[in-house]
Design an enzyme around this catalytic site. Structure first.
Site, PDB file in Angstrom:
ATOM      1  CG  HIS A  30      -1.511  -1.422   1.290  1.00  0.00           C
ATOM      2  ND1 HIS A  30      -2.725  -1.605   0.570  1.00  0.00           N
ATOM      3  CD2 HIS A  30      -1.719  -2.142   2.393  1.00  0.00           C
ATOM      4  CE1 HIS A  30      -3.154  -2.890   0.909  1.00  0.00           C
ATOM      5  NE2 HIS A  30      -2.614  -3.041   2.032  1.00  0.00           N
ATOM      6  CD  GLU A  73      -3.062  -3.426   5.554  1.00  0.00           C
ATOM      7  OE1 GLU A  73      -4.050  -3.231   5.474  1.00  0.00           O
ATOM      8  OE2 GLU A  73      -2.088  -4.521   5.095  1.00  0.00           O
ATOM      9  CG  HIS A  87       1.035  -6.699   3.615  1.00  0.00           C
ATOM     10  ND1 HIS A  87       1.255  -5.576   3.042  1.00  0.00           N
ATOM     11  CD2 HIS A  87      -0.390  -6.720   3.321  1.00  0.00           C
ATOM     12  CE1 HIS A  87       0.155  -4.771   2.782  1.00  0.00           C
ATOM     13  NE2 HIS A  87      -0.829  -5.575   2.884  1.00  0.00           N
ATOM     14  NE  ARG A  99      -5.603  -7.715  -6.463  1.00  0.00           N
ATOM     15  CZ  ARG A  99      -6.468  -6.924  -6.939  1.00  0.00           C
ATOM     16  NH1 ARG A  99      -6.381  -6.651  -8.375  1.00  0.00           N
ATOM     17  NH2 ARG A  99      -7.416  -6.900  -6.494  1.00  0.00           N
TER      18      ARG A  99
HETATM   19 ZN    ZN Z   1      -2.960  -4.698   3.040  1.00  0.00          ZN
END
Ligand code: ZN
Length: 309
Positions: free
Chosen positions: A95, A112, A169, A189
């Site tokens: 991200h 996150e 991740h 992605r």
């Molecule tokens: Zn994620």
């Protein structure tokens, strides 16, 4: 005095399955991947299920009653809480940070964190990579050499991970995860295992953006300062406190009064049941404690996540 109970939003995914149904969500299907428990994001805006704001969205209440959120200045509600059930592997992803996301996506970045609610034996997780330079990273991606590139390891119930933007991740199959994050839906992605959907198409990749935003070399986030203390009836553990969010886990074995000195608290019951201000709650429930509610009475045997700014 306000506690806003929420109707979660459910999302199906190519990697979804029955884990959220088994967790207790009746609305989940056999392909559900995510439960957005506390969200004011436009891709999944939760509605309020109680009180004077019943039926309104969380974003509407945030827009029109900012005083309930400590009059914070953020243009959009800053945080999002999900429960993720992965029957299959999620794509290898990364991200952007706030700066890159604002410039290219008109969005917040996405930092996150994950708490493992449950997992099967031998469940893996991907976190970070072994490339020492951007060139090494690019070469490995060009060669599909993910076995050597990725840092992959086994996880167990109760593990906690903090994932700053820029960290490659992936959640892997068999994981049931509580996630607290910045309110953003921007995912780049890198690799999707060449999986095809029911129409025979692979999902879109974002290789250039992924290379742009990936931090090299990878450095694990230091969680050494986690504080644990005894409370009236149970324990409190601060899992992380960062610039973006603070997350506390309460293991309660009876009555506890929890103070609220934040603009708001995002509360999720992840285990057990009991009452909150006299109202019955159980595993899977989510609610927002607004700034005018200075303390909250909990009673019951339950594990409670409280996420704040
Ligand atoms: Zn994620």
């Amino acid at each position: 005095m306000e506690i806003l109970f929420l109707n979660p939003v459910f999302k199906e995914a190519i990697w979804g399955g029955k884990l959220l149904k088994e967790f207790g969500y009746e609305q989940a299907t056999d392909k559900t991947g995510e439960c957005w428990g506390i969200s004011a994001h436009k891709s999944g805006d939760c509605t309020i299920s109680n009180g004077e704001f019943e039926g309104k969205t969380l974003s509407w209440v945030y827009e029109n009653h900012r005083e309930l959120f400590g009059n914070i200045q953020d243009n959009i509600f800053p945080l999002l809480v999900k429960i993720i059930g992965a029957e299959d592997d999620l794509s290898i992803q990364v991200h952007p940070n706030d700066e890159y996301a604002a410039l290219h996506e008109n969005s917040l970045g996405k930092t996150e964190c994950w708490y493992v609610l449950d997992c099967k034996e031998d469940t893996k997780m991907v976190m970070g990579h072994h490339a020492k330079t951007k060139e090494e990273l690019v070469k490995a991606i060009e060669n599909d050499d993910y076995d050597h590139l990725l840092n992959k390891f086994d996880i167990k119930k109760g593990d906690f991970f903090y994932i700053p933007s820029g960290t490659i991740h992936a959640i892997c199959k068999g994981s049931l995860i509580y996630e607290a994050q910045q309110s953003s839906d921007i995912t780049y992605r890198v690799y999707d295992y060449h999986r095809k959907d029911k129409d025979g198409n692979e999902r879109q990749l974002h290789v250039k953006q992924s290379i742009d935003v990936t931090t090299v070399p990878y450095k694990p986030y230091d969680l050494a300062k986690q504080v644990e203390e005894t409370i009236e009836n149970g324990t409190r553990k601060e899992l992380v406190s960062s610039n973006y969010l603070t997350l506390n886990k309460y293991d309660m074995t009876g009555y506890n009064k929890v103070k609220n000195d934040k603009p708001f608290q995002l509360v999720s019951i992840i285990e057990g049941q009991g009452t909150v201000e006299g109202k019955e709650v159980k595993k899977g429930d989510h609610f927002v404690v607004c700034s005018d509610q200075k303390e909250v009475d909990f009673d019951g045997t339950m594990t409670v996540m409280i996420c704040t700014l």
